[in-house]
Design a protein around this motif. Structure first.
Motif, PDB file in Angstrom:
ATOM      1  N   LEU A 266       0.636  -1.231   0.010  1.00 24.75           N
ATOM      2  CA  LEU A 266       0.089  -0.195   0.007  1.00 24.75           C
ATOM      3  C   LEU A 266       0.813   1.322   0.043  1.00 24.75           C
ATOM      4  O   LEU A 266       0.424   2.128  -0.682  1.00 24.75           O
ATOM      5  N   ALA A 267       1.785   1.306   0.704  1.00 28.79           N
ATOM      6  CA  ALA A 267       2.855   2.258   1.015  1.00 28.79           C
ATOM      7  C   ALA A 267       3.386   2.642  -0.541  1.00 28.79           C
ATOM      8  O   ALA A 267       3.766   3.779  -1.060  1.00 28.79           O
ATOM      9  N   GLY A 268       3.900   1.494  -1.245  1.00 31.78           N
ATOM     10  CA  GLY A 268       4.560   1.712  -2.441  1.00 31.78           C
ATOM     11  C   GLY A 268       3.522   2.143  -3.408  1.00 31.78           C
ATOM     12  O   GLY A 268       4.060   3.255  -4.179  1.00 31.78           O
ATOM     13  N   LEU A 269       2.012   1.878  -3.313  1.00 27.07           N
ATOM     14  CA  LEU A 269       1.149   2.400  -4.285  1.00 27.07           C
ATOM     15  C   LEU A 269       0.912   3.765  -4.070  1.00 27.07           C
ATOM     16  O   LEU A 269       0.927   4.436  -5.012  1.00 27.07           O
ATOM     17  N   ALA A 270       0.947   4.191  -3.025  1.00 26.18           N
ATOM     18  CA  ALA A 270       0.763   5.622  -2.533  1.00 26.18           C
ATOM     19  C   ALA A 270       1.961   6.529  -2.879  1.00 26.18           C
ATOM     20  O   ALA A 270       1.496   7.378  -3.358  1.00 26.18           O
TER      21      ALA A 270
END
Lengths: 142, 449, 323
Positions: free
Chosen positions: A125-129
């Motif tokens: 999720l952090a990567g996508l963000a």
């Protein structure tokens, strides 16, 4: 593009972890001393019957399992046990439940029930963000 | 960028201009502050049952880092009780200006102190003893009493609020993170200020004191140095001061580049990572080392803490910025130093969210203590509200993890946005800095989850 | 100016209330604080009371979980929790000096957490106290006492031959099982018994001196108060055994005198030569007096003589089977 990222994010959150193996009886001997549990991390599969035997090594400690709301207290030399069925998957904090000195609120461990995908999901999720961030800027510029 | 001036509402403006609401809040908080000191000194030495520890490190800290700073920036500074006594000493009044000249030596703050390096230093010092300060009521009481005494002493020597501006270890990071808040105090029209002869906002007038923080409001571009004390609102003869609602992160649109603030950002990131490892990690040896102040183990811990905050984190960041410069302009040989501080603005939202995530992990788990200590603040067997005997039980345990993940994801997203803006401004590539922020987010996730 | 005066009164009033309220409400008499022995133990460690008059004690702990018990009374021990207050009321019928002590294991020096209650009263019982049995018998309880012979198999009271034999409590107390086994060999009518049968007979005679209820109480006390050092099976390998040994070495550097009287690991009672060489009076004496520096606490101030004999009876079950 935004839609694609959003659907990937949703997939990351919702995709189920693979089903676990057949339930087992698991026994953990957990030592408790100021201010750590040893071992500090316990692993089980959903459906397992978990028995934790708590051995205090200095003063009275307790062990409380987040999410399961079960606890045991042990004096040094007098181990205590608690048994429960790991019905819920996830990561749960183990906390000392008897005030045992200055850092007592931070005497923590954890119980992992099932494959631990929490960290992987959170990282994804952090990567996508991070990937999504420039898109929102471009849109604002337009 | 859109702004909504709260001061346009006459009703709200009157409430803000009146000194009473702010004064009553500060007076009550001063009483609470003194009670914290007294209960810390006289009450039970057991931190979790002492009002001093719980009111400060659970209740106040949670409100500060989870609500006040993210929503109102320096909102806490507006009602903080620490400067009240010193202000009274200097001004000779608690409410409006008396017209008499200020008391005390009233020296100007030396130029070398007009930055937050000293605040960084005081914060570092307190951070090294944090395991003790956080848990020992006596030490918390002495630290707070020391802050109060320093504020009063400095107000007798220097003009305005020297303690707030240059010393307060809390004010330093509130100022840094206030840049991310959706609330700001600005002048409505700078042209009016340029034409203004009195500059009452800075020099004071009969209706308001000159800025206690030593700021000329027309020059305000960022929240960091504005204490939201609202004196300029009261002093301005032209009615040119506005309190605005704005989008989150307003000051990070056009990041500034100050090295003292950059190092504050590293310090806060390093401290969040270190505390997550010490307090929430499974390593008993680390906890013991942080507690055993003065022992060889503690010295090693202190050295590691200092190395992470002042060596490792800035060093890696410098590499990331340098890499970004090389990506953008492979031919250029020299490293532009201003880019380093500029890029560090990306660490502002990142750090704020690290602290939010870290705080979520212990605030709700220990919230029951708040009820306990309000009923029996000193551990003397009182039961004022019938909650003294309430058994400890962690609250919101199933919400903690998703909220923490959410905070960290938001932090990474926000940092990536600010990094890109800063990179555009400085002319370097954002990717390495974004990667740095992402890497630290993963590290924090590893420690918290 | 009137607003300013009001504001000043408000600040000063609130500040005075915040400081004055806790000062005015301080506890009198002060709380009885429980602290780890390393931090000073009980504070205060002397209380005074009148016989027949109730004594109210308000207890709190300054660090970890402790307990409060009063030796040689039927007062039921209470927990003393960190930062909380527990109130108890004690009434002593007889004047004398009573010991209060921590009842929750709180570290190596847990048993050093003791204080005394001096109970005054008119009806002081005259006469010198009787010396303990080991002293009457002239047993040196600090001397080594190895058994000369040990059984090949674990003695079992149920397997013992049925013989009519007078065996008084005094006989029981005075001799170790090994000494009794030797003397039984000279007993007329018992010459034909095998060695194992004679050991079984010793176990049976031991069993006569106790009861299942007494053994159960002895075991409870052992688990609760002894096992943390002596080990759950009495092998001298309890949780704190190593700490005792190293504390002893540390103490030896600082103290002149008999080194064998310093902190030391407990004996291994799984070794029959050690346990079966000790007479009941010797074991009871050790319990009663304590180790005088070895780390073994003095139990005489805490348990009644009867309770101590129950513990002694239980200890022998580590080497012999009897119901």
């Amino acid at each position: 593009m935004t839609l694609a990222l959003a659907s990937v994010a949703l997939a990351v959150i919702l995709i189920p972890a693979p089903a676990a193996a057949a339930p087992l009886e698991r026994f953990f001997r957990v030592g408790a001393g100021q201010y750590a549990f040893t071992p500090a991390s316990l692993r089980a599969n959903p459906g397992d019957t978990i028995t934790i035997e708590l051995h205090s090594t200095d003063v009275t400690h307790g062990l409380y399992v987040d999410g399961y709301d079960v606890s045991a207290e042990a004096q040094p030399g007098q181990p205590a046990a608690l048994t429960f069925i790991a019905s819920r998957a996830g990561v749960f904090r183990l906390r000392c439940s008897v005030t045992c000195g200055t850092l007592h609120p931070f005497m923590l461990g954890r119980l992992v029930v099932g494959p631990n995908w929490t960290l992987a999901r959170a990282a994804a999720l952090a990567g996508l963000a991070v990937l999504a961030a420039p898109l929102t800027l471009r849109k604002a510029a337009e | 960028m859109k702004r909504l001036a709260l001061t346009r509402s006459p009703w709200l403006k009157a409430a803000l201009k009146s000194r009473w609401p702010q004064f009553i809040a500060a007076a009550l908080l001063l009483a609470g502050f003194l009670f914290v000191i007294v209960s810390g000194l006289l009450g039970t030495p057991v931190g979790s049952r002492n009002f001093g520890i719980i009111a400060v490190w659970i209740l106040w800290w949670a409100l500060l880092i989870l609500a006040a700073v993210p929503l109102a920036g320096r909102g806490w500074c507006a009602v903080c009780p620490i400067p009240l006594a010193g202000d009274w000493l200097q001004r000779g009044a608690l409410l409006g200006p008396s017209g008499r000249p200020p008391r005390g030596l009233n020296r100007r703050l030396p130029k070398a102190l007009r930055n937050i390096w000293l605040q960084n230093g005081v914060f570092t010092l307190m951070a090294l003893f944090s395991a003790v300060i956080l848990t020992n009521p006596r030490v918390t009481a002495l630290a707070l009493a020391g802050m109060l005494a320093a504020a009063i002493g400095l107000s007798a020597v220097y003009e305005r609020r020297a303690f707030c501006r240059a010393v307060c270890p809390v004010g330093g990071f509130i100022g840094l993170y206030a840049q991310a808040a959706p609330l700001e105090l600005r002048v409505a029209d700078t042209a009016v200020c340029a034409a203004c002869a009195s500059k009452a906002c800075y020099n004071g007038s009969e209706s308001g004191y000159g800025c206690p923080w030593g700021v000329f409001p027309a020059g305000l571009a960022r929240n960091s140095t504005c204490g939201l004390c609202l004196e300029c609102l009261r002093a301005c003869p032209k009615d040119n001061i506005a309190l605005n609602l704005r989008p989150f992160g307003g000051d990070l649109e056009k990041p500034a580049a100050r090295l003292d603030e950059a190092f504050k950002a590293f310090l806060m990131l390093g401290a969040a990572l270190a505390y997550a490892a010490i307090l929430l990690g499974p390593w008993g040896g680390l906890k013991a080392a942080a507690l055993a102040v003065g022992s060889p183990a503690w010295l090693a811990y202190a050295a590691a803490f200092l190395f992470i905050c002042f060596g490792l984190l800035p060093g890696l960041f410098w590499l990331a910025v340098r890499l970004g410069q090389v990506f953008a302009a492979p031919r250029r040989r020299t490293a532009r130093r201003s880019d380093f501080a500029l890029a560090a603005s990306a660490l502002v939202p990142l750090g704020l969210m690290f602290w939010a995530a870290f705080s979520l992990s212990f605030v709700f788990a220990n919230a029951v203590y708040v009820l306990n200590v309000f009923s029996d603040p000193l551990g003397w067997g009182w039961d004022l509200f019938g909650a003294a005997g309430l058994a400890w039980q962690p609250l919101l345990t199933s919400w903690g993890l998703p909220l923490q993940i959410g905070a960290l994801v938001v932090g990474a997203f926000w940092a990536a946005r600010v990094a890109r803006r800063a990179a555009a401004q400085g002319g370097f590539h954002a990717l390495p800095v974004t990667g740095y922020a992402f890497g630290l987010t993963l590290a924090m996730m590893g420690l918290l989850l | 100016m009137r607003a300013e005066t009001l504001a000043r009164l408000l600040v000063l009033g609130l500040a005075a209330a915040a400081v004055g309220f806790p000062l005015a409400a301080r506890q009198r008499p002060p709380l009885l604080h429980a602290r780890l022995a390393e931090q000073g133990g009980w504070a205060p460690d002397v209380l005074r009371a009148e016989a027949g008059q109730p004594l109210t004690v308000r207890l709190t702990s300054d660090d970890v979980l402790h307990g409060f018990g009063v030796g040689r009374t039927d007062f039921e021990a209470v927990l003393v929790e960190p930062g909380k207050v527990t109130e108890v009321t004690l009434t002593f019928d007889q004047p004398g000096i009573y010991t209060y002590y921590c009842t929750v294991w709180c570290g190596l020096n847990h048993w050093r957490m003791r204080g005394v209650i001096e109970v005054r009263g008119s009806d002081v019982q005259a006469g010198a106290p009787t010396p303990p049995l080991y002293a009457q018998l002239g047993i040196d309880i600090d001397a080594p006492h190895p058994a000369e012979t040990t059984p090949a198999e674990r003695p079992n009271a149920l397997a013992a031959p049925v013989v009519a034999l007078e065996f008084s409590f005094d006989q029981y107390a005075a001799a170790s099982p090994a000494q009794l086994w030797s003397s039984l060999g000279n007993q007329p009518g018992l010459e034909n018994l095998t060695d194992a049968q004679r050991w079984d007979l010793v176990a049976a005679l031991w069993a006569r001196q106790t009861s299942p209820a007494a053994l159960a109480e002895g075991e409870t006390i052992f688990r609760q108060d002894c096992a943390a050092c002596h080990g759950p099976q009495g092998a001298g390998d309890g949780l704190y055994a190593d700490d005792l040994a190293s504390a002893g070495q540390a103490a030896m550097q600082g103290l002149a005198g008999a080194p064998d009287m310093l902190m030391q690991s407990p004996p291994d009672w799984q070794d029959p030569a050690i346990l079966l060489g000790a007479s009941p009076a010797l074991l009871q004496g050790k319990l009663l007096r304590g180790g005088m520096g070895t780390g073994m606490p003095m139990w005489g101030a805490i348990y009644t003589d009867e309770q101590l004999w129950h513990v002694v009876a239980y200890l022998y079950t580590l080497q012999m089977d009897y119901p």
